[in-house]
Write an enzyme that holds these catalytic residues in place. Sequence first.
Site, PDB file in Angstrom:
ATOM      1  N   THR A 160       3.935   2.284   4.626  1.00 43.57           N
ATOM      2  CA  THR A 160       4.190   1.725   3.296  1.00 43.57           C
ATOM      3  C   THR A 160       4.505   2.785   2.256  1.00 43.57           C
ATOM      4  O   THR A 160       4.084   3.948   2.393  1.00 43.57           O
ATOM      5  CB  THR A 160       2.939   0.934   2.834  1.00 43.57           C
ATOM      6  OG1 THR A 160       3.209   0.284   1.598  1.00 43.57           O
ATOM      7  CG2 THR A 160       1.735   1.833   2.651  1.00 43.57           C
ATOM      8  N   THR A 163       6.570  -2.761   2.457  1.00 39.03           N
ATOM      9  CA  THR A 163       5.915  -2.152   3.616  1.00 39.03           C
ATOM     10  C   THR A 163       6.655  -2.537   4.895  1.00 39.03           C
ATOM     11  O   THR A 163       7.516  -3.398   4.864  1.00 39.03           O
ATOM     12  CB  THR A 163       4.440  -2.628   3.648  1.00 39.03           C
ATOM     13  OG1 THR A 163       3.822  -2.203   2.448  1.00 39.03           O
ATOM     14  CG2 THR A 163       3.661  -2.105   4.821  1.00 39.03           C
ATOM     15  N   GLU A 219       4.067   1.196  -0.795  1.00 37.85           N
ATOM     16  CA  GLU A 219       3.476   0.188  -1.683  1.00 37.85           C
ATOM     17  C   GLU A 219       4.520  -0.797  -2.186  1.00 37.85           C
ATOM     18  O   GLU A 219       4.971  -1.606  -1.418  1.00 37.85           O
ATOM     19  CB  GLU A 219       2.716   0.821  -2.855  1.00 37.85           C
ATOM     20  CG  GLU A 219       1.437   0.095  -3.223  1.00 37.85           C
ATOM     21  CD  GLU A 219       1.590  -1.369  -3.588  1.00 37.85           C
ATOM     22  OE1 GLU A 219       1.259  -2.222  -2.734  1.00 37.85           O
ATOM     23  OE2 GLU A 219       2.015  -1.683  -4.713  1.00 37.85           O
TER      24      GLU A 219
HETATM   25  N1  GLU Z   1       0.112  -1.183  -0.445  1.00 36.10           N
HETATM   26  C1  GLU Z   1      -0.297  -2.350   0.239  1.00 36.10           C
HETATM   27  C2  GLU Z   1      -1.564  -2.106   1.022  1.00 36.10           C
HETATM   28  O1  GLU Z   1      -1.788  -1.013   1.462  1.00 36.10           O
HETATM   29  C3  GLU Z   1       0.711  -2.820   1.200  1.00 36.10           C
HETATM   30  C4  GLU Z   1       1.846  -3.415   0.496  1.00 36.10           C
HETATM   31  C5  GLU Z   1       2.644  -4.295   1.406  1.00 36.10           C
HETATM   32  O2  GLU Z   1       2.195  -4.776   2.382  1.00 36.10           O
HETATM   33  O3  GLU Z   1       3.807  -4.504   1.151  1.00 36.10           O
HETATM   34  O4  GLU Z   1      -2.305  -3.008   1.224  1.00 36.10           O
END
Ligand code: GLU
Length: 581
Positions: A419, A401, A421
């Site tokens: 992000t 992210t 993910e």
């Molecule tokens: N997909 C995660 C979220 O939305 C974020 C991943 C990240 O911070 O690297 O919480």
Amino acid sequence: MPWRSAGFTALGLLLLPGAALADDRPPPELPSGRSAATPAVTAGRQMIVTANPLATEAGRDVLAKGGSAVDAMIAAQFVLNLVEPQSSGIGGGAFLLHWNAEAGELTSFDGRETAPAAAIPDRFLGPDGQPMPFTDAVPGGHSVGVPGTLALLELAHRLHGWLPWAELVAPAIRLAEKGFPISPRLAGAIADSRTGLAEFPEARAYFLQEDGPPRAAGSVLRNPAFTRTLRRIAAAGSAPFYQGAIGEEIVAAVAGAARNPATLTMQDLADYRVVLRDPVCRPYRVYRVCGMGPPSSGGIAVLQILGLLEHFDMAGLGPTADGMQVLVEASKLAFADRNLYLADSDFIQVPVRGLLDQAYLTARAQGIALDRSIAKAEAGNPPWREATLLAPDESDKLPGTSQLVVVDAAGNAVSMTTTIESGFGSRLMAGGFLLNNELTDFAFAPEENGRPVANRLEPGKRPRSSMAPTIVFDRAGAPVLLIGSPGGSQIIGYVAQALVAILDWGMDPQAAVAMGHVLSRNGPVELEADTEAADFEAALRARGQEVQVKPLNSGLHAIRLSPTGLESGVDPRREGAAAGE
Ligand code: GLU
């Protein structure tokens, strides 16, 4: 280094150096090297901080041309998509907090991915009915949510853009066409994820050399497919993506995935909507702190932590073992509530007001002691909870992210966490960009002991996030701090600690983001290895804490605003840069 161009210096703008790389962390994310000395950048009226110098340069140029904070953010996001492709882009989702200085109005934009209509709650269960391993769920088509970032950029531009849209896409088109040098961090990420990338022909061809080794730092990468995509977007906005040729490429990539093929339709894309939501806000001492509400858990968890800390003299305790004890205990209590109550509020009842209620937090704070530790906190019973109690989702997620913050000359401000993910998302590419694996942010098991899990996968639903773009205001209602970070569910701890460091411990933003991390996600205390944080190990163990010392990979970016100007915080664990004038 190309980003330290003469033009840049001639304009009197300062950039921060890139972070050194370490290479011993398991995939998909690489470990955090630290750059040695990271001086803060100061500026008079406008500033941008992003995770990559080329993106910062694009945003800086837009500000210099008279663009708004949103304009600069858009130019930077398109460049980030190209030069930091492992972390964010139009194949993913984002949350944006926007401060409109003239109207005195704070808005949050929810550009989170949605689950396609074909996604059913047991998608991530294996043949034995048990949740599949995270590493099996990530790659390929079945983890891909309907992307929201491009729709968010377009809506933000429609509401708050000053420069023509095509001008904001242009820097990324130029770089995609002529090529850009692979940064040390991207090279490390490619090397780290090499096996996973090799499973997908487009990712293999783009990120790996023909005979297999990862492309190296400094080698120039061109992206003709992304150039085409960006040209279409520059000419016609998001329509080719949500209703046209780019959308068809996404649908085909998901259906034809070499692993885990799935169904994401043109209808799913056409149905995508950015949602403007009320931010969540709470007073903290002399400030008012605002963040992103559901479907993110980030804002509420950070505000709960602060609401609990308010019952302690954090300034007096300072960054000592006692101060850290209070911080991690508050974090455990907040995480217990987060895991049980937080999910997409368009699908389940989330007791937002109750979780932030003063009397509730005062009662919860009684559970915090300086000399003994809660092993594992239980969720509380906040007022105004009308919902049927659902089951918690305590799963841990791997990060990929990016955080950017911008202030323009009129005082408008943006804090965005963006992000795909995991690092490199689903590894699937369409139109020259990576597609997210955001659906793995849903709970894999749809029910627990017969009770549905609040954060279960359902068609059209947005997965629970931990992203916490944050803006802090003073008593008079003026913004004084913009901050946020990547880092999966550790985001909450990174942001909470940095806020305490700045607001209570009087640290400047650069020192606060560089400080060694101390956090807990309602499990062991996590201390950042090779930093002063690790020195708290013995003292916290003596209070009964279970402690892990390990690398912690934040990407905190901040701007502090004051009557005398702007001041940056750039996480030395990544290769970000600040620029202003
Ligand atoms: N997909 C995660 C979220 O939305 C974020 C991943 C990240 O911070 O690297 O919480």
